[in-house]
Design an enzyme around this catalytic site. Structure first.
Site, mmCIF file in Angstrom:
data_model
loop_
_atom_site.group_PDB
_atom_site.id
_atom_site.type_symbol
_atom_site.label_atom_id
_atom_site.label_comp_id
_atom_site.label_asym_id
_atom_site.label_seq_id
_atom_site.Cartn_x
_atom_site.Cartn_y
_atom_site.Cartn_z
ATOM 1 N N ASP A 1 0.987 -1.012 0.519
ATOM 2 C CA ASP A 1 -0.201 -0.226 -0.574
ATOM 3 C C ASP A 1 0.886 1.211 -0.183
ATOM 4 O O ASP A 1 1.168 2.425 -0.223
ATOM 5 C CB ASP A 1 -0.793 0.090 1.259
ATOM 6 C CG ASP A 1 -2.143 1.151 1.429
ATOM 7 O OD1 ASP A 1 -2.612 1.139 0.660
ATOM 8 O OD2 ASP A 1 -1.300 2.090 2.120
ATOM 9 N N TYR B 1 -5.048 2.282 0.010
ATOM 10 C CA TYR B 1 -4.690 1.068 -1.581
ATOM 11 C C TYR B 1 -5.874 0.243 -1.713
ATOM 12 O O TYR B 1 -5.845 -0.408 -2.469
ATOM 13 C CB TYR B 1 -3.697 1.146 -2.379
ATOM 14 C CG TYR B 1 -3.181 3.100 -2.989
ATOM 15 C CD1 TYR B 1 -4.277 3.557 -2.983
ATOM 16 C CD2 TYR B 1 -2.297 2.830 -4.088
ATOM 17 C CE1 TYR B 1 -4.282 5.408 -3.768
ATOM 18 C CE2 TYR B 1 -2.266 4.533 -4.408
ATOM 19 C CZ TYR B 1 -3.264 5.116 -5.029
ATOM 20 O OH TYR B 1 -3.031 6.393 -5.346
ATOM 21 N N ASP B 2 -4.968 -0.324 -0.519
ATOM 22 C CA ASP B 2 -5.360 -2.325 -0.242
ATOM 23 C C ASP B 2 -7.345 -1.765 -0.205
ATOM 24 O O ASP B 2 -7.149 -2.542 -0.351
ATOM 25 C CB ASP B 2 -4.460 -2.311 1.536
ATOM 26 C CG ASP B 2 -2.974 -2.730 1.102
ATOM 27 O OD1 ASP B 2 -2.827 -3.177 -0.151
ATOM 28 O OD2 ASP B 2 -2.752 -2.856 2.505
ATOM 29 N N ILE B 3 -7.292 -0.992 0.729
ATOM 30 C CA ILE B 3 -8.839 -1.501 0.721
ATOM 31 C C ILE B 3 -9.393 -0.864 -0.531
ATOM 32 O O ILE B 3 -10.332 -1.598 -0.785
ATOM 33 C CB ILE B 3 -9.457 -0.233 1.858
ATOM 34 C CG1 ILE B 3 -8.496 -0.516 3.677
ATOM 35 C CG2 ILE B 3 -10.898 -0.049 1.749
ATOM 36 C CD1 ILE B 3 -9.517 -1.493 3.409
#
Length: 406
Positions: free
Chosen positions: A138, A166-168
């Protein structure tokens, strides 16, 4: 049951992006089978804080799922995965490109046994391109896409977002992409491969920044607590702390001047007549506004803004946010019983369906909690399940282990 009742998902992902995606699908009614490696399971199980030895990180993102522990490097373990994949509608994985092929669980291999399979790969840089071999994180994606260059204060060290955005974001992108492919499958019967890259899912979010750059070459800079275009649209200081103020158009600016701070003369002030001028003189504007706001506490000004129809709100810490009566009333904080942790709160489901609402049905599963039950459903008898466990092909949660944890 939720709108995705009947959808079968095989989740071979771990940590955050993939599990967030499959949690969304599970919340909406999908049957999600989480496939964990026999040596320790999902890596987030080793991330604290812990309650009674169980990871609360894992707990928050893996509700409404079952857990089966398989050794995909073992032929018998792989055979079990094939049987599950044959019956699945969706497979989600976040291995590095090439690893699934070496394991024999890649899309090309699985579509031979299940042509209608929607197979979603989530990786750092995608399945193709010069960076596809790299691992993705991320924080690296936040830097690569330019996000960190415009987050924080001008001239200071670049700052990351407060959450793993960005992970989510990759999990959300995967979820809506899977749903689109699933609709296509329902119409045609055809499955397909979805390629989600952590390092590019955020680029489409830079819509206004892209507009300015591609039109006139403007490179967005860090603006700290202020908006890049609108003013005043920022954090401002009051007698008791800070609040957010959002005068994004001329109408709300004039209401703020006349009904909130009672400075109607600012409307015709040559520095503040238009948004363009206010943005140009934002430092002076901020100083003038805060001279007034420092006379009273935050709540006083928020109440006046609300009465005048001027967007404003508190800057809460996380504890204040989750205790907000609005979130409580909207079911955004739920509590669930876990067999080891006990009662624990978690974030609720944001979309409110009028006919098919999502639901937190079960807490996150214990490691290998459902291995034995799943194998029995596949036709394996107890004696053979024991042999698979002894050979390391699977990991079975023994009843005695659960009792020890309790």
């Amino acid at each position: 049951m939720g709108p995705l009742q009947g959808m079968k998902v095989l989740d071979a992902s771990q940590i955050m992006a993939g599990p967030y995606c499959t949690m969304v699908l599970a919340d909406l009614g999908a049957d999600v089978m989480k496939v964990e490696k026999v040596n320790g399971g999902d890596d987030s199980r080793q991330m604290g804080p812990y309650v009674n030895g169980e990871s609360t990180c894992f707990f928050q993102i893996n509700r409404n799922k079952q857990s089966i522990a398989l050794n995909l490097k073992n032929e018998e373990g792989k055979e079990i995965f094939y049987k599950l994949a044959k019956e699945a509608d969706v497979v989600v994985e976040n291995y590095r490109p090439g690893v699934t092929k070496s394991l024999g669980i890649d899309y090309e291999s699985l579509k031979k046994i299940n042509p209608g399979l929607v197979y979603c790969s989530i990786s750092g840089y995608g399945q193709t391109g010069p960076y596809s071999h790299k691992g993705g994180f991320d924080l690296v994606a936040q830097g690569m896409t330019g996000l960190m260059s415009m987050t924080g204060e001008k001239g200071m060290r670049p700052m990351k977002s407060g959450i793993a955005v960005y992970d989510i974001g990759a999990g959300i992108t995967a979820a809506y992409s899977i749903l689109a492919a699933y609709i296509h499958k329902m119409k045609t019967g055809d499955g397909q491969h979805l390629d989600i890259a952590l390092a590019e899912i955020g680029l489409p979010w830079f819509t206004w920044e892209a507009g300015a750059y591609f039109a006139e070459g403007t490179i967005p800079q860090a603006t700290g607590w202020r908006h890049r275009v609108s003013a005043p649209y920022q954090a401002v200081k009051t007698k008791s702390g800070y609040m957010m103020l959002g005068c994004a158009n001329q109408r709300t600016w004039e209401r703020f001047c006349t009904e909130v701070i009672e400075k109607p003369e600012w409307i015709t002030d040559p520095r503040y007549e238009t948004n363009l001028l206010r943005n140009k003189h934002v430092i002076e504007l901020e100083e003038d506004i805060e001279d007034v706001l420092m006379l009273h506490e935050t709540k006083f000004w928020i109440d006046r803004c609300e009465k005048a129809g001027v967007p404003a709100g508190p800057i809460n810490n996380f504890a204040e946010a989750v205790q907000d009566p609005h979130y409580q009333a909207r079911g955004m904080i739920e509590e669930v019983e876990h067999p080891v942790i006990g009662k624990m709160k978690m974030i609720g489901i944001p979309t409110k369906f009028s006919k098919t609402p999502g639901k937190v049905r079960t807490a996150s599963p214990l490691f290998g909690q459902d291995t034995a039950a799943v194998l029995k459903n596949l036709g394996y008898d107890q004696e053979y399940i024991a042999k698979l466990s002894e050979s390391g092909a699977v990991k079975v949660l023994e009843e005695s282990n659960l009792l020890k944890k309790n």
